[in-house]
Design a protein around this motif. Sequence first.
Motif, PDB file in Angstrom:
ATOM      1  N   LEU A  48       0.193  20.722  58.530  1.00 29.66           N
ATOM      2  CA  LEU A  48       0.910  21.769  57.795  1.00 29.66           C
ATOM      3  C   LEU A  48       1.426  21.259  56.460  1.00 29.66           C
ATOM      4  O   LEU A  48       2.554  21.549  56.044  1.00 29.66           O
ATOM      5  CB  LEU A  48       2.068  22.323  58.633  1.00 29.66           C
ATOM      6  CG  LEU A  48       1.684  23.020  59.942  1.00 29.66           C
ATOM      7  CD1 LEU A  48       2.926  23.495  60.676  1.00 29.66           C
ATOM      8  CD2 LEU A  48       0.751  24.189  59.681  1.00 29.66           C
ATOM      9  N   GLY A  49       0.617  20.451  55.787  1.00 29.61           N
ATOM     10  CA  GLY A  49       0.950  20.006  54.445  1.00 29.61           C
ATOM     11  C   GLY A  49       1.939  18.865  54.372  1.00 29.61           C
ATOM     12  O   GLY A  49       2.441  18.565  53.282  1.00 29.61           O
ATOM     13  N   ARG A  50       2.232  18.226  55.500  1.00 28.32           N
ATOM     14  CA  ARG A  50       3.205  17.137  55.455  1.00 28.32           C
ATOM     15  C   ARG A  50       2.800  16.000  56.383  1.00 28.32           C
ATOM     16  O   ARG A  50       2.098  16.200  57.370  1.00 28.32           O
ATOM     17  CB  ARG A  50       4.607  17.635  55.802  1.00 28.32           C
ATOM     18  CG  ARG A  50       4.804  18.135  57.217  1.00 28.32           C
ATOM     19  CD  ARG A  50       6.243  18.543  57.469  1.00 28.32           C
ATOM     20  NE  ARG A  50       6.672  19.565  56.534  1.00 28.32           N
ATOM     21  CZ  ARG A  50       7.935  19.769  56.177  1.00 28.32           C
ATOM     22  NH1 ARG A  50       8.887  19.016  56.671  1.00 28.32           N
ATOM     23  NH2 ARG A  50       8.253  20.727  55.329  1.00 28.32           N
ATOM     24  N   VAL A  51       3.274  14.800  56.026  1.00 25.63           N
ATOM     25  CA  VAL A  51       3.106  13.621  56.873  1.00 25.63           C
ATOM     26  C   VAL A  51       4.358  13.501  57.725  1.00 25.63           C
ATOM     27  O   VAL A  51       5.470  13.349  57.204  1.00 25.63           O
ATOM     28  CB  VAL A  51       2.903  12.347  56.027  1.00 25.63           C
ATOM     29  CG1 VAL A  51       2.821  11.123  56.922  1.00 25.63           C
ATOM     30  CG2 VAL A  51       1.657  12.468  55.171  1.00 25.63           C
ATOM     31  N   ARG A  52       4.179  13.594  59.028  1.00 28.67           N
ATOM     32  CA  ARG A  52       5.318  13.570  59.939  1.00 28.67           C
ATOM     33  C   ARG A  52       5.835  12.145  60.108  1.00 28.67           C
ATOM     34  O   ARG A  52       5.068  11.188  60.307  1.00 28.67           O
ATOM     35  CB  ARG A  52       4.900  14.116  61.294  1.00 28.67           C
ATOM     36  CG  ARG A  52       4.524  15.591  61.281  1.00 28.67           C
ATOM     37  CD  ARG A  52       5.735  16.445  61.504  1.00 28.67           C
ATOM     38  NE  ARG A  52       6.259  16.242  62.839  1.00 28.67           N
ATOM     39  CZ  ARG A  52       7.492  16.589  63.217  1.00 28.67           C
ATOM     40  NH1 ARG A  52       8.324  17.107  62.347  1.00 28.67           N
ATOM     41  NH2 ARG A  52       7.883  16.383  64.454  1.00 28.67           N
ATOM     42  N   ALA A  53       7.166  12.002  60.017  1.00 31.11           N
ATOM     43  CA  ALA A  53       7.780  10.687  60.176  1.00 31.11           C
ATOM     44  C   ALA A  53       7.468  10.095  61.539  1.00 31.11           C
ATOM     45  O   ALA A  53       7.196   8.891  61.668  1.00 31.11           O
ATOM     46  CB  ALA A  53       9.285  10.795  59.969  1.00 31.11           C
TER      47      ALA A  53
END
Length: 579
Positions: A48-53
Amino acid sequence: MPAPIAVLVVDLADGVNDVVVGETYLGARVLTRWQGTPLGVLEIPVILGRVRAGELYRAAMDRLAHPLFVEIVRRHLLDGGVPADWTLPTAPLPKERGIGAWPTATVAVCTRDRPEDLARCLTAIGRLHYPGEKQVLVVDNAPKTDATAVLVRDRFPWADYVREDRPGLDNARNRAVLEARGEILAYTDDDVVVDADWLTAIGRAFASDDRVGAVSGFVMPFQLERDAEFLFEAGGGFGRGFKRREVIVPSDEPVPQHLFGTGQFGTGANMAYRRSIFADIGLFDPALDVGTATNGGGDLEMFFRVIRSGWALVYEPSAIVRHRHRQTYAELRRQFTDHGIGFRSYCERIDRMFPEERTGLRNLKRWWWRYWAWDRWRQAVWRPTEFPRDLIVAEIVGFWRGRGRYASVRAKAGVKEADPPDRLTKRRPPPSAPDDFIGGSHIWRVDASEPVAAIPGAGRYDEAVLAVHWRGRPIRNVHLATERRGLSADRVAAEVAAWCWPELLVPARDLPPGPARELAFSRWMERWGIGLESWPPLPPEVTVSIVVATRDRPVDLRRCLQSLALLQTPRPVEVVVVD
């Protein structure tokens, strides 16, 4: 064409949050560090457009736990000693630790008619953190316009500008030697973005050992969005790993065969020299590198000259820059051709200037033909989807085209061969034994629960044996060659951490290495909350299409559609039956 990949730099010690990169990217290549020290590169999916921590932390523990734990143990050894039981990150070491006076530095950017790239480069240089005094020097090489001069004057007045009308990258580098005021001279290119701590890592390498003559560093891609950028990385790229290496060959010995391929230590986009050594080893060869018909080899040849002269060449992975690769396939193919020409010119230069090294050079060329050229070509024939064969052919063709080119360019350069400015005139003598040299081995006790200290007396012996203990409990012995010089605290900490880290993860438990690793692993998983995070729900406005593929099975299809009709969801749903 591969999907674009976001290129990120993350320091785990600073804490990691989700990184928004945009839905254009399907993955991310993350250079992962701990307090500035690079550990490795992770490939992380973009959701969803992000790199999850959480995904990044999980990948770090899966793939980088070993270098992470080694680095944390090393930090503890330098700052207070290894505690009985620890789970939290160690405090950052001050960048000035162990450095008395930082050497003055000159950052030289050699450029030619690329003001947009230069602006990006100088903007990053303006953010450098360096404890010592520094000068920024822009060398404008045979420009066609005054755009670079105007850019520096209007936007970067803190940089010194000089124009070098003789074309050729090595001519620009030589002009930087003459104009520089710093004790160390760090080179980078206009298509590079330097890390904020790049110059600090270089300065520390020089300040820690007066035998260091040159330092190179890690080069990562600026972006990975085009075919040519992916292919350049697949073809070897500029990165040379994350292990610090130091090479020093006594000047009275021949250069070992495995050191003739000096490209293993880096590239001219990220290299630095102690400015005083140019009086001993000579200036850059004006018949080599970009801007001449040889198209390369200037950085390789200078690395070789540093090794040949008896100075130390250090590869320091903490000195990080990001390089903007070629954007089109045609540009990339020309670059591979230039690499072949440049390598051939480098070989002809070594053959001409160092005839006593011809045996090692001959072995290098045999290796290049057998492994680098033909083996890669055969692999591309059998597996053509992995790497384009025509790029390998372009490099081979470049090698053939380069035959005799160096001698031609050298003649046109107008070099006075009776006294050339690029000749190695003085070789550093091999380190002499201390007056009280004893030889053999000697044992020093190292208590890992306390900060490690330098061992200046190690230079009296051929080998130092570190008997590592933790509060009286023996861990193991570490054997180090001294090269007839003392051991710095940095080296003691690095060697003890590399050999003893499993036993020092939770030393008070006195666990075998396997259970100690598992305990430390689980505690860091808990520390970072890995496995506890939950995925965010899809927004209710996101629509869903359900596709049912079927063929002549109406009873099964009816049962399937009846179950779908019972779904309860607030979001819009469509059902598509493909018969």
